[in-house]
Structure formats: C-alpha cells, structure tokens
Enzyme design. Structure first.
Site, mmCIF file in Angstrom:
data_model
loop_
_atom_site.group_PDB
_atom_site.id
_atom_site.type_symbol
_atom_site.label_atom_id
_atom_site.label_comp_id
_atom_site.label_asym_id
_atom_site.label_seq_id
_atom_site.Cartn_x
_atom_site.Cartn_y
_atom_site.Cartn_z
ATOM 1 N N ALA A 63 0.864 -1.188 0.000
ATOM 2 C CA ALA A 63 0.000 0.000 0.000
ATOM 3 C C ALA A 63 0.898 1.235 0.000
ATOM 4 C CB ALA A 63 -0.891 -0.013 1.224
ATOM 5 N N LYS A 64 0.477 2.267 -0.705
ATOM 6 C CA LYS A 64 1.283 3.496 -0.784
ATOM 7 C C LYS A 64 0.778 4.441 0.301
ATOM 8 C CE LYS A 64 3.199 6.258 -4.548
ATOM 9 N NZ LYS A 64 4.613 6.191 -4.240
#
Ligand code: PMP
Length: 296
Positions: free
Chosen positions: A153-154
């Site tokens: 996940a960013k």
C-alpha cells in the site's frame, strides 16, 4: 522547486480551487500519524493528446491502499481519472506529474476516521533522479517489515523510511540508496523498484517486501516484447556486484540507469545494455496512446 503559482488549480473534495487558497486542518490524522494514502502518476503529451499513463492501475492501487488502511475513498477509479483529466485541462498541463492524496479529518486517536479528504495536484516535474547514471549506495536502512505494515500500500507514513535512506546516502556523497528487506536481500530504492542485468537477463525482487510498482509491471511487458528474460527472485548486494548493468524504475524516476553500487562500477556501457533498450522502449510506450499499442 515551486509546485504551484497564483494560477494553479487543484481538486479538493469535489471542487476545483486555487492552490493558494486551499487549506487543511492542523488536527488531521494524516499529519500527526501518517495515516493517509497517495499515488504518483504521470501524464504524457502523446500523438493523441494528453494521456495519463496507466490511470486505471494507479487509481485502483489508490483504492487498494485506502482499503488496507481502513479509509473509505468516496470516488471510483473512473471518476478520479475523469477529474484528473479536467485538472490537467484547467492547468494547461500535458507532460505532468499527478499527485492524488487521500488524507483524514481531525482525529487524534489511533482509530480511522470517517472524515476523508481527497486532493489531486499536478505540476511539471522532470524525472526525479535526473538523466545521469546514478551512484548508488547500499543503505543501512531496511524497507519496512511486511508484518509491521502493508508494504504494497502506498501509505504516507511509509515514506519516512524512504527519506531516511535517501538522506543518509546523500550525506555520504551518493545519489541514491538501495535498501534491503528484513532478511538482508535487496528489496528496492526509496521511491523506485530495482532491476539488475546479467548475461542479457533481468533480475528483480519478488513481491512481498516491496511496492508493486506499475513501472515494474510495465518493464515485464516491455521485456516480453523484446524477448528479454526476467527472473523474480531474492538476491543479495554481493550478487548485484557481479551484474553487467542495473536500473531503478518508477513513475517519477521512469527508467534510470545506475553507474555503480558502492565501490562496484557496472561494467557495461549503458548504451550497450539490454537495460538501455528497456529505457528506450519505456519512453516510447508512455508517449504512445495505449489504444494504438493494442490495435496497431
Ligand atoms: N517503490 C517505492 C517505494 C515507490 O515509492 C515507488 C513509486 N511509487 C515505486 C517503487 C515505483 O512504483 P510505480 O512504478 O508504481 O511508480
């Protein structure tokens, strides 16, 4: 670097507003604890006008990142794409870097919050590692442990690790850092995935300890077209120090060749490497409309 001027417009919670008029609360949870998600996207001036490269993949990843952080993102990927095209139009941008950020409302607790803000900004940004071959150093920092956070996940907070690694490498006179995973294998750069080349083959770390880069996936496609084999497997810095060539890849960095890793200089002339072919092919790919890629 100035990211906006008096005429710049950004998208904030359903409206296009002047960047210089936009505000956010100092009590927002993202600012205090890093719980927010974002994307880095590029648009290119193509023969069919301005095109956002792999827009769906980027906005789908934004959704994935939001879901992993228990954030309810109130726009579909298609809506976000349409908003971004409008943003580019209103700012007269063609070749642009696009930054959607999903940040949270006032909340000093450690629970997620229902107050979700969506901002999308865009500016002109040359490829962020520059055009010179990079002098890279093995970082004393490791990438975050995948059992401590969702590495695919960013997430805003994950980038403190990237800032530490880049700063440390620059303080020692290098251009950029290369980080290991929690087991000491090479993972990726602070803001880009990593490949090395040996005997005409490319090697890169498997998913699990790295961000699943959209450029990395594009490199796989380009390598297939060029009939260059790609292996996804674990490897150490010692093995990188036997490689012919190497590169970083990412939306902001595009395909950036390496000159050296610490005291080891990659022996191939960059122009003679298959990595260079990938770099050239990437430039072609982003500047051609994907419709043509499928139908010509
Ligand atoms: N790894 C990290 C840690 C990154 O920040 C990025 C940039 N988003 C990448 C890899 C490359 O990802 P992408 O190709 O999707 O931009």
């Amino acid at each position: 670097m100035s990211y906006f001027n008096n005429n710049t417009v950004l998208f904030l919670n359903g409206k296009f507003v002047k960047a210089s008029d936009a505000t956010a609360s100092l009590y927002n949870q993202t600012m205090h604890y890093g719980n927010g998600v974002f994307e880095g996207i590029r648009s290119y001036d193509t023969e069919d006008g301005t095109r956002i490269f792999k827009a769906k993949e980027h906005f789908d990843r934004l959704h994935y990142s939001a879901k992993m952080m228990h954030i309810n993102l109130p726009y579909s990927s298609a809506e976000l794409e349409a908003i971004t095209y409008e943003l580019l139009r209103r700012n007269n941008l063609t070749d642009a870097y696009i930054r959607p950020l999903v940040y949270l409302g006032n909340n000093m607790s450690l629970s997620p919050t229902d107050e979700v803000h969506v901002v999308i900004m865009a500016w002109e940004w040359a490829n962020y590692l520059g055009d010179q071959l990079l002098r890279v150093s093995l970082s004393p920092y490791q990438r975050p442990n995948p059992k401590a956070c969702h590495v695919e996940a960013k997430v805003v907070g994950h980038y403190t690790n990237s800032i530490l690694a880049t700063t440390e490498a620059k303080q020692r006179g290098f251009d950029e850092a290369l980080l290991t995973d929690m087991n000491g294998n090479i993972a990726e750069g602070p803001g880009a995935n990593f490949f090395f080349e040996k005997d005409g083959k490319l090697v890169t770390a498997p998913l699990g300890n790295i961000l699943s880069g959209i450029t990395r996936a594009t490199v796989f496609e380009l390598a297939k077209e060029l009939e260059i084999p790609v292996e996804e497997r674990f490897f150490t810095a010692d093995e990188v120090k036997t490689a012919d060539a190497a590169f970083f890849c990412g939306t902001a960095a595009e395909v950036a060749g390496l000159k050296s890793l610490d005291d080891y200089t990659f022996p191939f002339n960059w122009e003679d490497s298959v990595s260079h072919l990938i770099q050239l092919r990437y430039r072609m790919r982003v500047s051609v409309n994907e419709y043509h890629q499928l139908h010509v």
